[in-house]
Enzyme design. Structure first.
Site, short mmCIF file in Angstrom:
data_model
loop_
_atom_site.label_atom_id
_atom_site.label_comp_id
_atom_site.label_asym_id
_atom_site.label_seq_id
_atom_site.Cartn_x
_atom_site.Cartn_y
_atom_site.Cartn_z
N CYS A 1 64.03 -13.74 -23.60
CA CYS A 1 64.20 -13.41 -25.03
C CYS A 1 65.65 -13.09 -25.39
O CYS A 1 65.99 -13.03 -26.58
CB CYS A 1 63.28 -12.27 -25.42
SG CYS A 1 61.54 -12.65 -25.15
N HIS B 1 66.06 -9.25 -31.99
CA HIS B 1 64.98 -10.08 -31.45
C HIS B 1 63.65 -9.54 -31.98
O HIS B 1 63.40 -8.33 -31.96
CB HIS B 1 65.02 -10.03 -29.92
CG HIS B 1 63.78 -10.55 -29.27
ND1 HIS B 1 63.23 -11.75 -29.63
CD2 HIS B 1 62.97 -10.01 -28.32
CE1 HIS B 1 62.13 -11.95 -28.91
NE2 HIS B 1 61.95 -10.91 -28.12
N ASN C 1 56.33 -13.04 -31.40
CA ASN C 1 57.55 -13.04 -30.58
C ASN C 1 57.80 -14.48 -30.12
O ASN C 1 57.08 -14.99 -29.27
CB ASN C 1 57.34 -12.10 -29.40
CG ASN C 1 58.50 -12.07 -28.44
OD1 ASN C 1 59.40 -12.92 -28.51
ND2 ASN C 1 58.49 -11.12 -27.53
N1 COA Z 1 43.45 -5.21 -28.52
C1 COA Z 1 42.76 -4.06 -28.37
N2 COA Z 1 43.02 -3.18 -27.39
C2 COA Z 1 44.03 -3.49 -26.54
C3 COA Z 1 44.79 -4.67 -26.64
C4 COA Z 1 44.44 -5.55 -27.68
N3 COA Z 1 45.09 -6.71 -27.88
N4 COA Z 1 45.71 -4.68 -25.68
C5 COA Z 1 45.55 -3.55 -24.98
N5 COA Z 1 44.54 -2.82 -25.50
C6 COA Z 1 44.00 -1.53 -25.06
C7 COA Z 1 44.32 -1.25 -23.62
O1 COA Z 1 43.37 -1.83 -22.77
C8 COA Z 1 44.25 0.26 -23.62
O2 COA Z 1 42.92 0.65 -23.54
P1 COA Z 1 42.49 1.94 -22.66
O3 COA Z 1 43.22 3.10 -23.29
O4 COA Z 1 41.03 1.96 -22.82
O5 COA Z 1 42.97 1.64 -21.27
C9 COA Z 1 44.79 0.66 -24.99
O6 COA Z 1 44.65 -0.52 -25.80
C10 COA Z 1 46.23 1.09 -24.96
O7 COA Z 1 46.94 0.10 -24.23
P2 COA Z 1 48.48 0.17 -24.04
O8 COA Z 1 48.95 -0.95 -23.17
O9 COA Z 1 48.85 1.58 -23.65
O10 COA Z 1 48.94 -0.10 -25.56
P3 COA Z 1 50.33 0.04 -26.19
O11 COA Z 1 50.29 1.02 -27.29
O12 COA Z 1 51.40 0.20 -25.15
O13 COA Z 1 50.49 -1.40 -26.84
C11 COA Z 1 51.68 -3.43 -26.45
C12 COA Z 1 50.52 -2.55 -26.02
C13 COA Z 1 51.72 -4.65 -25.54
C14 COA Z 1 51.46 -3.86 -27.89
C15 COA Z 1 52.98 -2.61 -26.34
O14 COA Z 1 53.07 -1.98 -25.08
C16 COA Z 1 54.20 -3.44 -26.55
O15 COA Z 1 54.40 -4.00 -27.60
N6 COA Z 1 55.12 -3.51 -25.56
C17 COA Z 1 56.30 -4.30 -25.65
C18 COA Z 1 55.96 -5.75 -25.39
C19 COA Z 1 57.06 -6.67 -25.76
O16 COA Z 1 57.66 -6.54 -26.78
N7 COA Z 1 57.31 -7.65 -24.88
C20 COA Z 1 58.27 -8.67 -25.08
C21 COA Z 1 59.64 -8.12 -24.98
S1 COA Z 1 60.81 -9.38 -25.18
#
Ligand code: COA
Length: 333
Positions: A117, A256, A286
């Protein structure tokens, strides 16, 4: 020439191309356990584009063609074509060579560059280095991704985030201020976000005749999130200090487009109005190395960017990698 002025690369044209197919959150909720509300709240994404007929090459060509057209130059004036991509249609020939042929840029050398990215930002810096050194005069920089092909569509933690598309800028040598970029890599954090390896594309057949599993993108969302909200504000401060600028000098921060919560957190940490951080990730998700030029093109075509304004571009992603660059907007619409 004023003493402060040197030869720099100035953006003379922009372009973008996104696939026709729109995949909204509701449709995703039909095949993985998620909801529109969850995706919107955690990421800001409402819909994304998915390449069906389009390819990394075809989108790169169209975005590049638009940038060349806006610049009003002939393709044979292009000295170099750089394509940032982490999802090329083929490992080789590189995407840039395909673009070179399609645009009829007979005098251009082309190569691809992969920094996930951060790819567009690093390609932009590379183009500037070739221009400020006097090696090139006109460089076409493209970010193009068919990242949906690397996504595991059964993994709700990643498939909700990404989308496909391409963006481009045409840089040309002109008198202007040369800004020093800030860019970093930290391979020790690489496991937080990985894509498929070449060895996994050659599928092996086990003794029962079953093909081995093909790899997809894997991500530790929390680690990537924390990395981004810590490093992006730091690298923005760093690039400003390097160029003796202050936050108040900057009109637009073009980040980004990974996640609206990341952009919000960066603005908050810098104590800046979120209005200075344009976003379009709600429509495209993204798009990796394509996100910055797709957004730049949108802001340019809508006339949001005004001649003389200062922009900070900031990229971050797998590697881990991150960086920021300053530029003076010089296009009049
Ligand atoms: N829909 C519903 N629930 C979801 C889910 C989805 N699409 N994805 C994950 N969950 C659940 C998980 O299983 C977890 O459940 P649990 O508490 O029962 O275990 C809960 O939601 C929380 O998950 P978590 O991973 O802690 O969520 P989060 O708040 O960190 O959000 C992302 C997840 C991926 C949205 C977030 O971490 C993120 O955006 N990270 C950066 C990713 C990114 O930008 N990557 C590219 C960089 S270039």
């Amino acid at each position: 020439m004023n003493k402060e002025q040197t030869i720099t690369g100035v953006i003379r044209g922009t372009g973008a191309c996104v696939p026709k197919r729109i995949l909204d959150n509701k449709e995703i909720a039909g095949f993985v356990d998620t909801s529109d509300e969850w995706i919107r709240e955690r990421t800001g994404v409402r819909r994304r584009r998915i390449a069906e007929k389009e390819t990394t090459v075809s989108m790169a060509c169209e975005a590049g063609r638009q940038a060349v057209e806006e610049a009003g130059i002939s393709p044979d004036e292009i000295d170099m074509i750089l394509v940032a991509t982490g999802s090329p249609d083929q490992i080789f020939p590189c995407t840039a060579c395909r673009v070179q042929e399609a645009l009829g840029a007979d005098g251009a050398v082309g190569f691809d560059l992969n920094a996930a990215c951060s790819g567009f930002l690093f390609a932009y810096n590379t183009a500037q280095a070739y221009i400020t050194s006097g090696i090139c005069r006109t460089v076409l920089v493209i970010g193009s991704e068919s990242i949906s092909r690397l996504v595991d569509w059964t993994d709700r933690g990643t498939c909700i985030l990404f989308g496909d598309g391409a963006g481009a800028v045409l840089l040309q040598a002109a008198e202007g201020k040369t800004y020093r970029p800030a860019a970093h890599s930290d391979g020790s954090g690489g496991a937080a976000l990985t894509g498929p390896g070449v060895r996994n594309r050659i599928r092996s057949i086990d003794k029962d005749g079953r093909e081995s599993k093909t790899e997809y993108i894997t991500m530790n969302g929390k680690d990537v999130f924390q990395f981004a909200v810590r490093k992006v504000p730091q690298v923005i401060q760093e690039v400003l200090e390097r160029n003796e600028l202050f936050l108040e000098d900057i009109d637009w921060f073009v980040l980004h487009q990974a996640n609206a919560r990341i952009v919000d957190a960066v603005a908050r940490r810098l104590r800046l109005d979120i209005g200075k951080f344009p976003m379009n990730l709600q429509d495209y998700g993204n798009t990796s190395s394509a996100s910055i030029p797709i957004l730049l093109n949108e802001l340019n075509r809508k006339g949001v960017l005004k001649k003389g304004q200062k922009l900070v571009l900031a990229g971050f992603g797998a590697g881990l990698s991150w960086g920021a660059s300053v530029l003076d907007w010089d296009l009049e619409r």
